[in-house]
Design a protein around this motif. Structure first.
Motif, PDB file in Angstrom:
ATOM      1  N   GLN A  70       0.815  -1.216   0.000  1.00 19.39           N
ATOM      2  CA  GLN A  70       0.000   0.000   0.000  1.00 19.39           C
ATOM      3  C   GLN A  70       0.847   1.264   0.000  1.00 19.39           C
ATOM      4  N   TYR A  71       2.121   1.140   0.354  1.00 19.71           N
ATOM      5  CA  TYR A  71       2.965   2.316   0.457  1.00 19.71           C
ATOM      6  C   TYR A  71       3.678   2.585  -0.867  1.00 19.71           C
ATOM      7  N   VAL A  72       3.749   3.870  -1.215  1.00 20.52           N
ATOM      8  CA  VAL A  72       4.329   4.294  -2.490  1.00 20.52           C
ATOM      9  C   VAL A  72       5.825   4.530  -2.322  1.00 20.52           C
ATOM     10  N   ASP A  73       6.571   4.062  -3.309  1.00 25.23           N
ATOM     11  CA  ASP A  73       8.013   4.288  -3.309  1.00 25.23           C
ATOM     12  C   ASP A  73       8.360   5.218  -4.465  1.00 25.23           C
ATOM     13  N   LYS A  74       8.848   6.408  -4.137  1.00 25.39           N
ATOM     14  CA  LYS A  74       9.186   7.397  -5.158  1.00 25.39           C
ATOM     15  C   LYS A  74      10.671   7.729  -5.085  1.00 25.39           C
ATOM     16  N   PRO A  75      11.242   8.175  -6.205  1.00 27.01           N
ATOM     17  CA  PRO A  75      12.652   8.595  -6.188  1.00 27.01           C
ATOM     18  C   PRO A  75      12.854   9.785  -5.255  1.00 27.01           C
ATOM     19  N   LEU A  76      14.065   9.950  -4.754  1.00 18.79           N
ATOM     20  CA  LEU A  76      14.398  11.085  -3.900  1.00 18.79           C
ATOM     21  C   LEU A  76      14.078  12.379  -4.632  1.00 18.79           C
ATOM     22  N   ASN A  77      13.405  13.322  -3.956  1.00 19.37           N
ATOM     23  CA  ASN A  77      13.035  14.583  -4.602  1.00 19.37           C
ATOM     24  C   ASN A  77      13.282  15.754  -3.675  1.00 19.37           C
ATOM     25  N   ILE A  78      12.923  16.949  -4.127  1.00 16.31           N
ATOM     26  CA  ILE A  78      13.210  18.178  -3.385  1.00 16.31           C
ATOM     27  C   ILE A  78      12.560  18.182  -2.015  1.00 16.31           C
ATOM     28  N   TRP A  79      11.382  17.551  -1.903  1.00 18.78           N
ATOM     29  CA  TRP A  79      10.687  17.534  -0.618  1.00 18.78           C
ATOM     30  C   TRP A  79      11.427  16.694   0.427  1.00 18.78           C
ATOM     31  N   ASP A  80      12.161  15.696  -0.038  1.00 17.78           N
ATOM     32  CA  ASP A  80      12.973  14.907   0.892  1.00 17.78           C
ATOM     33  C   ASP A  80      14.076  15.759   1.502  1.00 17.78           C
ATOM     34  N   PHE A  81      14.651  16.639   0.685  1.00 18.60           N
ATOM     35  CA  PHE A  81      15.699  17.527   1.195  1.00 18.60           C
ATOM     36  C   PHE A  81      15.118  18.581   2.134  1.00 18.60           C
TER      37      PHE A  81
END
Length: 215
Positions: A70-81
């Protein structure tokens, strides 16, 4: 990981509490509960191994497999920083605020031992801009984690941080009430409350301070 250890963790917990130096309980009732916990643990552990063909940790429970999907895996993005920056700022802020508070308390203890007047209030460093900068830093950490989750589509996790903030707000009220009950610092702390932000660091309200001094 839960299935592997859940069957033995309660046994460890009951022994921990039974051995605690401040524990108060009837000795025979304690022994009875510990014995029953062992029976429960043995039953559940046996069932786990029997179900898994006497293998340990070889298979994940299907419910956890479904939850993970159920959990989405997304590439590292600006919001992670952004989230990482918020978390890091929170940890650094809390560290320096706690250090400044520790130094203040230590200094006052020494003054008291020497029979000298204690400093009534800490209003230097981060404490000049917030009455509870350590709490503010702690909250930044938790809300930073919310940003991580939000970027993955799980903004509902803000509920946990919100409950945490509400609890800390209540603790803040208790701390300030305690300060006002101490005669040597009550007046100074009332002025501090009028001139200094409760949580979020901000510039002092000098106009209020001047008005209070003239009245």
């Amino acid at each position: 990981m839960i299935d592997l250890y859940w069957t033995v963790i309660p046994v460890l917990l009951v022994y921990y509490y039974a051995a605690h130096p401040l524990a108060q309980f009837d000795r025979w009732r304690s022994k009875l509960v510990i014995a029953l916990t062992w029976v429960w643990s043995i039953r559940l552990t046996h069932n786990y191994f029997r179900r898994e063909n006497w293998q340990w940790g070889a298979r994940e429970d299907w419910r956890f497999t479904d939850m993970r999907r159920q959990y989405v895996d997304k590439p590292l993005n600006i919001w992670d920083f952004v989230a990482a920056l918020v978390c890091l700022c929170g940890v650094v802020t809390a560290y320096f605020a706690d250090t400044q508070l520790h130094d203040f308390v230590t200094r006052n203890h020494k003054l008291k031992e020497l029979g000298k007047p204690m400093v009534p209030n800490l209003d230097r460093g981060l404490w000049r801009y917030s009455r509870h900068p350590n709490y503010f830093g702690e909250q930044l950490w938790w809300w930073g984690l919310v940003v991580f989750a939000w970027s993955l589509g799980h903004g509902w996790t803000f509920v946990g941080a919100l409950v945490n903030s509400i609890c800390l707000a209540y603790v803040t009220v208790l701390v300030e009430q305690r300060m006002l009950k101490q005669e040597y610092r009550a007046d100074a702390y009332r002025l501090y409350q009028k001139t200094t932000s409760a949580c979020v660091p901000w510039f002092k309200s000098s106009a209020v301070a001047v008005k209070d001094k003239h009245t």
